[in-house]
Design an enzyme around this catalytic site. Structure first.
Site, mmCIF file in Angstrom:
data_model
loop_
_atom_site.group_PDB
_atom_site.id
_atom_site.type_symbol
_atom_site.label_atom_id
_atom_site.label_comp_id
_atom_site.label_asym_id
_atom_site.label_seq_id
_atom_site.Cartn_x
_atom_site.Cartn_y
_atom_site.Cartn_z
ATOM 1 N N GLY A 1 -21.048 34.276 -55.367
ATOM 2 C CA GLY A 1 -21.568 33.749 -54.114
ATOM 3 C C GLY A 1 -22.690 32.775 -54.406
ATOM 4 O O GLY A 1 -23.131 32.658 -55.538
ATOM 5 N N SER A 2 -23.141 32.063 -53.391
ATOM 6 C CA SER A 2 -24.287 31.162 -53.534
ATOM 7 C C SER A 2 -24.607 30.563 -52.176
ATOM 8 O O SER A 2 -23.741 30.495 -51.298
ATOM 9 C CB SER A 2 -24.010 30.013 -54.515
ATOM 10 N N ASN A 3 -25.845 30.120 -52.016
ATOM 11 C CA ASN A 3 -26.220 29.258 -50.897
ATOM 12 C C ASN A 3 -26.666 27.921 -51.474
ATOM 13 O O ASN A 3 -27.414 27.893 -52.461
ATOM 14 C CB ASN A 3 -27.391 29.840 -50.105
ATOM 15 N N ASN B 1 -20.195 29.543 -49.535
ATOM 16 C CA ASN B 1 -18.946 30.063 -50.102
ATOM 17 C C ASN B 1 -17.807 30.211 -49.121
ATOM 18 O O ASN B 1 -16.713 30.598 -49.528
ATOM 19 C CB ASN B 1 -19.153 31.377 -50.860
ATOM 20 N N ARG C 1 -23.265 35.311 -43.787
ATOM 21 C CA ARG C 1 -24.201 34.518 -44.585
ATOM 22 C C ARG C 1 -24.077 33.030 -44.258
ATOM 23 O O ARG C 1 -25.083 32.327 -44.153
ATOM 24 C CB ARG C 1 -23.962 34.780 -46.076
#
Length: 817
Positions: free
Chosen positions: A224-226, A497, A526
């Site tokens: 995952g990531s932002n 994501n 998210r």
């Protein structure tokens, strides 16, 4: 006062990551590894200066690119020598040679998988195709790693590999093998267990394959990531701003390492890179800053083969029988010598062994990988590092087309922001897409794998499902950069994501191949909270009344730990508590009054001292992972394609005459916590712990369902390292991963960076959550983990004056061949 030192008497001290020990100056010497020196014959091929600042951050300077990356590799090896050595053994197919077959033949299977992928020949092709500058970079990097090994006695390496026979010098082709593997991170890299065991029916060698359930994370890599890039309309300064928040493992080869590399007049780049990779993957230079998130698109397509009834090693293709290709490989096994295995291929790629499907007499699975021949990975990264404008940055994407598996968000000092999902993707016709989508409904296997993670299964017996070549992509059969999703803005772009669709909710990207990802589909909590934060929407008013972000405001936004899911359901849950004070759970009566008072006082954040966060997390444990995406067991109002950021919402009401499932879930959470001996009023940091060696550090952050940008968690399967990993006891039944040691954290927010691009250059702050060094002897083994636990950002030292003023500055000159 700054002291300067020549390299080599220092190397044993730096081997354990120390930048604070006293050194003595030497001149024109090369270390023998025991602190003594021997004269260097001739001029060195490489010379670099390594300056370590607070927290062990390495700033490397040199007069040429090869020397700069020599110095970068030397500094990297000081912090992570064992990690790269372990990966080189893997891609050389030598795990069984040093460690035996492994449990269930795991090491031998890995070796044969990498042999079957022909990583060595592909590395040679990568090398042959590489521009001279890329060869210079890789050769310099290999030389720097090797010089560190020459300068450090084997017994003085970190405990994970001290004296190990598998820690050896490497060459440029070894690194090229490793880069081939990294390019396959979203595809073949994760299929090793499926490839290395694939044998036709009737073969005397029948091995368990990879699990069907394990395919579910292949489109995301489990990562995952932002990523945020803000333009002039959203920043107080009027320049661009970038927030990086990759969610990656905290151990193993997928960690990130921080450095600053300078070649005067040629390169000045700061950021983090993957282990053993030259340059920077996420970071900034004087003109542009950028970050990445893992793409939700598919990097490969499965093909379902209808086998020839007379021969399970042949398959039907456009009505005719087509033979598979067989290749026999040898791997060395400790104590046994050479072992051979025949591996099988369709014209699409390697055959797969998926339990319980296997390889039957009439059906088998194979696949085609968009990154299996990507010789431009390092060329892409170095081109981005050297870009002198956002337009030049984009041009690298257009001309090189080497991005393997990530979205990119970038911004410049002029206030322009840009998004692209340039990940390698197969190109199929509209008719093939329609046929695949119809098969999702009509074919059990196709539908199952799509539901498991958006996996694409095509009919391998029909040539109309072949990838199509348009002539302008990096390789035949791929989508060209011109046809990939991209968006320029002056407010913001983001990714968390989900697909490219809502890179900016005001300008949805539509009309692209579903192999790139889903459009007009429910978004994760998210993604939704990312958008609300950047849009400055209540209750997430992060930018203040003026609606623009300062550096401090954007830092508070990404680390705010505000739970969207709590905002959507908690008020209704508390109201039901007021109406019904008790609930029966598994024969026990639970009084909810005190419990709901505790939840009512909770700040709805997953901060270190948040009381009530644990109780809410365990309440959500009763709901499945998909419950937060649409109407169902949790939400009453469904996803609305015309309002994707704000739907679904509202806690679902019980049916007339039925027990309130929400209160039952809350009662179950209470029972589970009491059974585990956990006080209901425990602050999050008491239970959510990140082990760093023998020390456990309480950390903040949330899980996926909680709708928090700052994600942490536990994942035991994201990396392939044989080095020690963080284990955890079994989770307590019915909980959200709670164990007798609490919530064990080994994954999540890693390099958290906020940087603004100003007229006089970039300024920013960051932390590397698991710290700079993997050696427990280093003072930089857990120092930044402590910073993260307290939300204490540190400055990014990019300007020369700031580096020179650092109170912990130490300088070392390294030379070698």
């Amino acid at each position: 006062m700054l002291r300067k030192f020549a390299v080599l008497a220092l190397a044993p001290l730096f081997a354990c990551g120390s930048t604070d020990a006293p050194h003595t100056e030497t001149d024109g010497a090369s270390s023998t590894g025991d602190g003594s020196t021997s004269e260097t014959s001739g001029e060195p091929a490489y010379r670099a200066t390594i300056r370590r600042t607070s927290f062990g951050i390495a700033h490397i300077q040199a007069d040429d690119l090869g020397s700069a990356l020599f110095g970068q590799a030397y500094a990297f090896a000081q912090d992570h020598v064992c990690t790269l050595a372990d990966q080189i053994v893997k891609v050389r197919s030598e795990r069984a040679k040093y460690f035996g077959r492994g449990s269930g033949d795991a090491f031998l299977t890995s070796d044969f998988a990498y042999l079957a992928l022909e990583v060595g020949p592909r590395a040679q092709r990568m090398w042959d195709a590489a521009p001279a500058e890329v060869k210079t970079a890789i050769e310099g990097y290999a030389a720097g790693y090797n010089q560190y090994l020459r300068d450090t006695p084997p017994g003085q390496l970190p405990a994970d590999c001290a004296g190990a026979p598998w820690v050896k010098e490497i060459d440029a082709l070894d690194l090229a093998r490793y880069y081939v593997d990294l390019g396959l991170l979203g595809s073949s890299n994760q299929l090793a267990g499926y490839i290395g065991t694939a044998q036709p029916p009737g073969s005397p060698l029948q091995l368990p394959g990879g699990p069907l359930a394990g395919l579910g994370t292949l489109t995301s890599g489990g990562f995952g990531s932002n990523g945020w890039a803000l333009g002039a309309e959203k920043t107080t300064s009027g320049g661009g701003m970038v927030v990086a928040n990759p969610h990656f493992p905290w151990t193993g080869e997928l960690k990130l390492w921080e450095s600053h590399v300078t070649v005067p007049g040629q390169l000045n780049i700061y950021g983090v890179g993957l282990m053993g990779v030259p340059g920077v993957l996420i970071g900034f230079n004087d003109e542009v800053a950028w970050t990445h998130t893992f793409s939700s698109g598919t990097r490969f397509t499965f093909y379902k083969l209808t086998l020839d009834p007379d021969d399970p090693t042949a398959y039907l293709y456009d009505g005719a029988s087509r033979p598979m290709t067989a290749k026999t490989f040898e791997a060395e096994v400790a104590g046994e010598g050479k072992v051979s295995r025949t591996m099988w291929y369709s014209h699409y790629g390697p055959m797969l062994n998926v339990d319980p499907i296997g390889w039957s007499g009439d059906l088998a699975l194979t696949y085609r990988d968009a990154n299996i021949d990507n010789p431009r990975l390092i060329e892409q990264f170095l081109g981005m590092d050297r870009a002198t404008s956002l337009d030049g940055f984009k041009q690298v994407f257009k001309t090189v087309q080497g991005i393997p598996w990530v979205n990119t968000m970038a911004a410049d000092k002029h206030g322009d922001a840009w998004y692209a999902d340039a990940s390698a993707t197969g190109q199929i016709t509209e008719a093939a897409i329609a046929g695949w989508q119809a098969a999702i409904e009509s074919d059990f296997l196709t539908g199952l794998l799509y539901q498991q993670g958006g996996l694409v299964v095509l009919d391998g017996s029909d040539s109309s499902y072949e990838w199509q070549d348009s002539g302008d992509a990096r390789a035949p059969g791929l989508v060209p950069f011109s046809a990939m999703p991209q968006l320029g803005r002056r407010d913001f772009v983001l990714n968390a994501n989900d697909s490219y669709w809502l890179a900016n909710p005001a300008a949805p990207l539509e009309g692209f191949s579903p192999l790139h990802g889903a459009e007009r589909a429910p978004q994760s909590p998210r993604t939704r909270v990312n958008a609300m934060l950047l849009q400055n929407e209540a209750p997430f008013v992060a930018a203040g009344e003026d609606g623009t972000f300062s550096l401090a405001e954007i830092q508070a936004a990404i680390q705010g730990n505000h739970s969207l899911t709590a905002e959507l359901v908690l008020d209704a849950l508390l109201a039901r508590c007021d109406a019904q004070h008790v609930i029966e759970v598994a024969g026990s009566v639970v009084d909810l009054r005190t419990i709901c008072q505790l939840l009512g006082a909770w700040d709805r954040r997953f901060d270190p001292d948040s009381v009530g966060a644990v109780l809410f997390r365990e309440y959500l444990a009763a709901y499945g992972p998909d419950s937060v995406l649409d109407r169902g067991s949790l939400f009453n109002v469904p996803f609305d394609v015309d309002d994707p950021v704000h739907t679904p919402h509202t806690l679902i009401a019980p049916a007339a005459g039925q027990v309130d499932g929400a209160l039952v879930a809350l009662g179950e959470a209470v029972v589970n916590l009491r059974t585990a001996g956990v006080p209901l009023s425990a602050p999050l940091k008491q239970l959510q712990r990140a082990p760093r060696g023998s020390v456990e550090i309480g950390v903040h952050g949330g899980f996926a369902k909680e709708g928090i940008a700052n994600v942490v968690g536990y994942n035991g399967g994201l990396n392939s390292t044989l080095l020690p990993k963080v284990g955890r006891p079994p989770a307590i039944d019915g909980t959200a991963g709670l164990t007798e040691r609490g919530y064990v954290i080994n994954y999540g927010s890693s390099f958290v960076m906020a940087v603004e691009m100003l007229p006089d250059g970039p300024r920013g702050e960051a932390f590397l959550t698991y710290s700079q060094s993997e050696d427990p002897r280093s003072p930089h083994f857990r120092d930044q983990t402590e910073l993260f636990s307290q939300k204490q950002w540190r400055p990014l030292l990019f300007r020369e004056a700031d580096i020179a003023a650092d109170p912990n500055l130490h300088e070392t000159v390294v030379e070698g061949r």
